[in-house]
Design a protein around this motif. Structure first.
Motif, PDB file in Angstrom:
ATOM      1  N   GLY A 110       0.806  -1.217   0.000  1.00  0.00           N
ATOM      2  CA  GLY A 110       0.000   0.000   0.000  1.00  0.00           C
ATOM      3  C   GLY A 110       0.838   1.266   0.000  1.00  0.00           C
ATOM      4  N   GLN A 123       3.923  -1.054   7.016  1.00  0.00           N
ATOM      5  CA  GLN A 123       2.995  -1.539   8.028  1.00  0.00           C
ATOM      6  C   GLN A 123       3.485  -2.895   8.527  1.00  0.00           C
ATOM      7  N   PRO A 130      -0.117  -8.464  12.467  1.00  0.00           N
ATOM      8  CA  PRO A 130      -1.050  -7.471  13.008  1.00  0.00           C
ATOM      9  C   PRO A 130      -0.909  -7.326  14.528  1.00  0.00           C
ATOM     10  N   TRP A 172      -5.899  -8.239   7.694  1.00  0.00           N
ATOM     11  CA  TRP A 172      -6.378  -7.196   6.798  1.00  0.00           C
ATOM     12  C   TRP A 172      -5.300  -6.129   6.694  1.00  0.00           C
ATOM     13  N   TYR A 173      -4.925  -5.778   5.464  1.00  0.00           N
ATOM     14  CA  TYR A 173      -3.868  -4.805   5.206  1.00  0.00           C
ATOM     15  C   TYR A 173      -4.422  -3.707   4.318  1.00  0.00           C
ATOM     16  N   LYS A 174      -4.058  -2.457   4.650  1.00  0.00           N
ATOM     17  CA  LYS A 174      -4.607  -1.307   3.935  1.00  0.00           C
ATOM     18  C   LYS A 174      -3.771  -0.936   2.727  1.00  0.00           C
ATOM     19  N   GLN A 175      -4.499  -0.586   1.659  1.00  0.00           N
ATOM     20  CA  GLN A 175      -3.873  -0.088   0.442  1.00  0.00           C
ATOM     21  C   GLN A 175      -4.823   0.949  -0.151  1.00  0.00           C
ATOM     22  N   SER A 197      -9.092  -1.999   2.619  1.00  0.00           N
ATOM     23  CA  SER A 197      -8.447  -3.138   3.262  1.00  0.00           C
ATOM     24  C   SER A 197      -8.625  -4.391   2.423  1.00  0.00           C
ATOM     25  N   ASN A 205      -7.841  -8.732   2.468  1.00  0.00           N
ATOM     26  CA  ASN A 205      -7.494  -9.898   3.261  1.00  0.00           C
ATOM     27  C   ASN A 205      -6.285 -10.590   2.626  1.00  0.00           C
TER      28      ASN A 205
END
Length: 147
Positions: A70, A74, A78, A109-112, A116, A118
């Motif tokens: 993203g 990060q 998590p 879950w990773y943000k871009q 988000s 999966n």
């Protein structure tokens, strides 16, 4: 005849209930498809196991594993799962044989770009004369673990 068949089935089920075919699959952490467990390697592999590593030290090390998914760094592990994984890995390393590695699979879950997604990460951890080793099988693979 029907009674004999029922008794035979009952005997078979009771006899099989004392056999645990999953004995080799002890999980140190399991939530859905996410897991931490031991897996045997080649008998010639000689890790320095069992080894006692403090879960807090492992947590600090795992928090340092970052990804730039993203565009911004990060944590790969998590925050809500990193201590749980650290504790499970520590327990597994304490029981591991020299030819065993700790294997893990995690989902998060990773943000871009504000959205988000999966993603799944898997790998193995072992300790040898070089220190603690972390080898990834997949990093942020698309989709659910079950796919």
């Amino acid at each position: 005849m029907k009674k004999i068949l029922n008794l035979t089935i009952l005997f078979f089920l009771v006899g099989c209930s004392s056999i645990n075919i999953f004995d080799d699959n002890k999980f140190y952490y399991k939530s859905g498809y996410q897991r931490v467990q031991l897996e045997s390697e080649d008998k010639r592999v000689k890790n320095t196991h069992p080894i006692n590593i403090n879960p807090n030290s492992l947590e600090g090390a795992l928090k340092l594993v970052l990804t730039t998914y993203g565009g911004k760094p990060q944590a790969l592990f998590p925050d809500d799962k990193v201590y749980t994984y650290s504790k499970a890995i520590s327990e597994a390393l304490l029981e591991a044989e020299p030819n065993e590695d700790v294997v893990f699979t995690l989902e998060g879950w990773y943000k871009q770009k504000g959205l988000s997604a999966n993603k799944v990460t898997s790998g193995r951890i072992f300790y040898n004369k070089s220190g603690l080793n972390l080898i990834f099988g997949s990093i942020l693979r698309q989709g659910n673990i079950s796919e």
